[in-house]
Design a protein around this motif. Structure first.
Motif, PDB file in Angstrom:
ATOM      1  N   LEU A  71      46.862  34.957  38.028  1.00  0.00           N
ATOM      2  CA  LEU A  71      47.180  33.895  38.777  1.00  0.00           C
ATOM      3  C   LEU A  71      47.693  34.120  40.268  1.00  0.00           C
ATOM      4  N   THR A  72      47.516  33.366  41.325  1.00  0.00           N
ATOM      5  CA  THR A  72      48.091  33.295  42.631  1.00  0.00           C
ATOM      6  C   THR A  72      48.304  32.047  42.792  1.00  0.00           C
ATOM      7  N   PRO A  73      49.439  31.761  43.607  1.00  0.00           N
ATOM      8  CA  PRO A  73      50.001  30.530  43.883  1.00  0.00           C
ATOM      9  C   PRO A  73      49.010  29.790  44.610  1.00  0.00           C
ATOM     10  N   SER A  74      47.707  29.960  44.930  1.00  0.00           N
ATOM     11  CA  SER A  74      46.682  28.950  45.546  1.00  0.00           C
ATOM     12  C   SER A  74      45.595  28.696  44.384  1.00  0.00           C
ATOM     13  N   ASP A  75      46.021  29.034  43.063  1.00  0.00           N
ATOM     14  CA  ASP A  75      44.958  28.671  42.174  1.00  0.00           C
ATOM     15  C   ASP A  75      45.229  27.511  41.603  1.00  0.00           C
TER      16      ASP A  75
END
Lengths: 283, 199
Positions: free
Chosen positions: A57-61
């Motif tokens: 996961l990345t914060p923009s997912d």
């Protein structure tokens, strides 16, 4: 957000999981051992999938979780909330809007597209485990490509039932090399495993294994020439949306043997109902 | 100690390494695609992409081999400070870092064992360009893909070892591509024509 590292796990753990994911992608279908961590939920609740999701996961997912196809069951809701709190990611129930989808025992009905990642929760990653309990032996069998026992198991199905009665966790062969357990998805979903546009990652927390299917990987369900693989489902229409192409759950609705069949994929069913499709049991 | 030893790491390690990993994973899952990767500013001769890959994947548990020009004080000090990775020879490494000529021959790197094919080295190769070139087929590729490779024979030999073998990450400035051991490599039709014309 401030109480935890991003996506809960510490960075060293994530690096270890990420290295395992890369080796898994390089050797499709091979189970990479990893140092599974204790998670704030019991083994069997998707700790493997949660650790894989935390590592990708990345914060923009935009994150979606399904449990047997449903977005609104306890397991799905609690894992979705977990990453909402610890990673601050956006969440959705719409399959097409999600970039990372964690799943327990289903593949969404709507075809996935490039840029999406499907993360499976896997209870028993070793397809040979119920045939050979010793890890040292199953590892040797994989290294020697010795999969005769699996065909014997399917053959015993035929001799006992007249057909291959295995209906979920149906074994597949990946790129002509490794036999892989696709996790307990119904065999109806096996046809979607191969040639998928999305990346598929499998995490088994208690058993400490990660494996993967890159996009457009060749995945073949094991079968026999005279008993070819058949992706089966209940022979009904969805009672709510009338779909004839989706995997159905059977629900008992009264004490008189009354039952109805509904899509197991809640997002698919709701989207169809919103588009005006109506089944025979719809109110 | 140089001032640039301490700088050039991820300012926000958790989220920057998450984004960097997604670039590496997309590259490994889709051989031939070229991804951008950001966040690291390592000292020369390490490129920004190489630095980001190393920060994302390496720590005290991953022995690193620095090949050729990469084995210099600046690179060693930067990697030691930011990752703590031990430096070893090619036969013990999990990650090897260098230009292609310095990394070859490939026979010295661990390729895994038949029971644990994952215990193999990943080579991070700094290239002068990343573009189209050789034709790739295999898992992760819909029909065919194309990627500039330093040579063909080494990768074809590596493919014959499958499921053992080496995996490659190619970096160039701030971009990267990857070639897992599962990829089949062949000469592209334009390269074949060029060679036929030359001979």
């Amino acid at each position: 957000m401030t109480e935890y590292n991003f996506a809960y796990l510490d960075e060293q753990t994530k690096r270890m999981i990420r290295r395992a994911i890369l080796k898994g992608l390089a050797i499709p279908g091979y189970q990479v051992p990893f140092a599974s961590r204790e998670m704030p939920m019991p083994y069997g609740w998707g700790t493997g999938g949660v650790q894989v999701s935390a590592a990708v996961l990345t914060p923009s997912d935009t994150f979606k979780v399904i449990d047997q196809g449903a977005d609104d069951t306890t397991n799905a809701v609690s894992i979705r909330t977990f990453f909402q709190r610890t990673a601050g990611v956006a969440t959705t129930t719409a399959t097409s809007d999600a970039t990372v989808i964690q799943t327990r025992h289903r593949i969404p009905e709507e075809p996935l597209h490039e840029g999406q990642i499907l993360v499976y929760q896997v209870p028993i990653p070793e397809p040979l485990r119920f045939l050979e309990p010793r890890e040292s032996e199953t590892r040797k069998m994989h290294s020697l490509e010795e999969y005769g026992l699996m065909h014997v198991k399917l053959y015993e199905d035929i001799s006992r039932h007249g057909h291959i009665a295995t209906s979920y966790a149906y074994p597949v062969k990946v790129e002509g090399r490794y036999v892989m357990d696709p996790s307990p998805i119904p065999k109806f979903d096996n046809a979607k495993l191969g040639d998928m546009a999305a990346i598929q990652l499998f995490g088994a927390g208690r058993e400490q294994r990660i494996y993967a299917l890159p996009p457009y990987t060749q995945v073949v369900s094991l079968d026999f020439e005279d008993h070819p693989f058949e992706a089966s489902k209940a022979d009904h229409l969805c009672g709510m949306c009338g779909a004839n192409d989706s995997y159905l759950d059977e629900l008992i609705i009264d004490d008189l043997g009354g039952r109805m069949f509904v899509c197991s994929d809640t997002d698919y069913c709701e989207a169809r109902q919103a588009a005006g499709h109506k089944g025979k049991d719809a109110a | 100690m140089q001032a640039n030893t301490l700088s050039g790491g991820f300012a926000d390690p958790a989220t920057q390494s998450a984004h960097a990993f997604r670039s590496v994973m997309e590259a490994m899952a889709r051989p031939g695609t070229i991804q951008d990767i950001h966040g690291a500013a390592p000292p020369a001769p390490l490129s920004p992409a190489m630095g980001a890959v190393l920060l994302t994947l390496c720590d005290t548990e991953t022995p690193v081999y620095l090949a050729g020009d990469m084995d210099c004080d600046a690179a060693r000090a930067w990697l030691a400070f930011h990752t703590g990775a031990p430096f070893v020879g090619p036969a013990q490494c999990m990650f090897a870092v260098g230009k292609w000529d310095a990394l070859t021959p490939l026979e010295v790197y661990p390729i895994g064992t038949s029971e644990y094919p994952d215990r193999s080295a990943t080579l991070i190769v700094e290239c002068s360009e990343l573009a189209s070139g050789a034709t790739l087929t295999g898992p992760g590729i819909k029909e065919t893909a194309t990627l500039s490779l330093p040579e063909l024979e080494a990768f074809q030999a590596n493919r014959t070892l499958f499921p053992l073998g080496l995996d490659f990450i190619f970096t160039c400035g701030g971009r990267l591509a990857a070639l897992p051991r599962s990829a089949e490599v062949s000469r592209s039709s334009s390269q074949a024509r060029a060679q036929a014309g030359a001979s």
